[in-house]
Scaffold this motif. Structure first.
Motif, mmCIF file in Angstrom:
data_model
loop_
_atom_site.group_PDB
_atom_site.id
_atom_site.type_symbol
_atom_site.label_atom_id
_atom_site.label_comp_id
_atom_site.label_asym_id
_atom_site.label_seq_id
_atom_site.Cartn_x
_atom_site.Cartn_y
_atom_site.Cartn_z
ATOM 1 N N GLY A 141 -22.043 -113.263 -128.360
ATOM 2 C CA GLY A 141 -23.045 -112.290 -128.751
ATOM 3 C C GLY A 141 -22.879 -110.933 -128.110
ATOM 4 N N ALA A 142 -24.026 -110.316 -127.799
ATOM 5 C CA ALA A 142 -24.038 -108.947 -127.290
ATOM 6 C C ALA A 142 -23.911 -108.872 -125.778
ATOM 7 N N ARG A 143 -23.600 -109.987 -125.136
ATOM 8 C CA ARG A 143 -23.543 -109.991 -123.670
ATOM 9 C C ARG A 143 -22.557 -108.958 -123.144
ATOM 10 N N VAL A 144 -23.034 -108.196 -122.166
ATOM 11 C CA VAL A 144 -22.193 -107.227 -121.460
ATOM 12 C C VAL A 144 -21.753 -107.858 -120.143
ATOM 13 N N ASP A 145 -20.482 -107.709 -119.798
ATOM 14 C CA ASP A 145 -19.990 -108.301 -118.555
ATOM 15 C C ASP A 145 -20.311 -107.384 -117.383
ATOM 16 N N ASN A 146 -21.479 -107.612 -116.785
ATOM 17 C CA ASN A 146 -21.874 -106.850 -115.598
ATOM 18 C C ASN A 146 -21.985 -107.755 -114.375
ATOM 19 N N THR A 147 -21.302 -108.898 -114.437
ATOM 20 C CA THR A 147 -21.469 -109.913 -113.394
ATOM 21 C C THR A 147 -20.930 -109.484 -112.032
#
Length: 333
Positions: free
Chosen positions: A299-305
């Motif tokens: 989906g729209a998940r942004v990788d800000n981990t």
């Protein structure tokens, strides 16, 4: 969780279980995650090892584990929230497995989440963020921080951490960041509507946000991304104070008689193949942030981990009973 399925030949009740006659030849996995179905199917197809699943909500599952005490019936426990896994490791319920994940191609966050005890291992990760119903807040500026939620007092939904591992992980991190007394005082200004502040499940939080009385929710970001994928008028805000990682972790029972198969199961979960299988999961659990390099989230998940904080699990587990009771007294109807 969005649903609780009972798979395989193993059927469980809240605090008891009927074990199939061939269970001695099978791995027994306790989990509250929907991703367990796709992962287990892929593992069995690859290895031929049969797995019996016990599927319950987090609260029910941990109640079952507590009732079994020092004689757990599972080979593998796979749940969200590292604080509870830390407590079970300290109690000797989970067995340290040094070296199990040495060859795993973890992301930076994934590697940082492996505890020193090596009694459990991060499989996926999510966090708690703010879900905003953009239609319901109208012209109001959306919050940028946890503190900004005070402006929406009475319209903020939240899960009860007594029934949710991820919700307790969030509560413990809130206190770690703001200080216990200051954190309590701030939450008392935000969660002023008991009809919304002690909701028992993530699905019920989503319902209140989409069709109920909540305009915003303190919610696991996997659930938020699932709502976005369903074209609901929802946006996700990662508060400026920062967010804490909520890993789903798997550990092996100290009394397991299937240790080699259990290790193989966890090692499969920690591969691109295993992680990719989990991404086929429908609903919120399938929107996790991968902890294996080369795997992209749904989906729209942004990788800000890379910016996510790590909870002090020992601090959280040491205060678990007190903080859960405080939340119940203040916010649960």
């Amino acid at each position: 969780m969005s649903k609780y399925l009972f798979a395989g030949a193993f059927v469980s009740a809240l605090l008891g279980a009927i074990v199939p006659s061939n269970a001695a030849d099978h791995l027994i996995v306790y989990s509250a995650l929907d991703t367990v179905d796709a992962a287990t199917k892929a593992f069995t197809e690859k290895t031929g090892t049969q797995v019996d699943l016990v599927r319950l909500s987090t609260g029910e599952l941990l109640g079952k584990v507590a009732a079994e005490g020092n004689n757990p019936k599972f080979d593998i426990l796979w749940v969200e929230g590292s604080a509870v896994m830390s407590r079970l490791a300290e109690q000797g319920i989970l067995k340290p497995e040094p070296g199990l994940a040495d060859k795993v191609d973890y992301t930076d966050l994934g590697r940082r989440l492996v505890p020193q005890s090596q009694a459990y291992f991060p499989v996926t990760v999510s966090t708690t963020a703010i879900a905003v119903n953009t239609k319901k807040i109208g012209d109001a500026a959306p919050p940028k921080s946890w503190t900004d939620l005070e402006k929406f007092a009475g319209k903020v939904a939240a899960k009860d951490p007594n029934l949710s591992g991820p919700a307790f992980q969030w509560l413990a991190s809130y206190f770690a960041d703001k200080g216990v007394d200051a954190g309590k005082a701030e939450l008392e200004k935000i969660l002023t509507n008991k009809a919304l502040s002690g909701i028992p499940s993530g699905g019920a939080v989503n319902k209140s946000l989409v069709t109920g009385d909540a305009s915003l929710a303190i919610q696991q970001d996997t659930s938020i991304y699932a709502l976005i994928a369903q074209k609901e008028p929802i946006s996700v805000v990662y508060p400026s104070e920062g967010v804490v990682a909520i890993p789903s972790s798997a550990g092996i029972a100290s009394v397991s008689t299937h240790e080699d198969q259990a290790k193989a199961y966890i090692q499969f979960l920690l591969t691109k193949e295993g992680e990719t299988a989990m991404l086929q999961t429908e609903g919120g659990d399938g929107y996790f942030a991968p902890v294996i390099n080369g795997v992209k989230g749904n989906g729209a998940r942004v990788d800000n981990t890379a910016t996510w904080q790590i909870l002090d699990d020992k601090m959280a587990s040491a205060n678990e009973t007190e903080w859960k009771q405080w939340f119940r007294d203040q916010f649960v109807p």
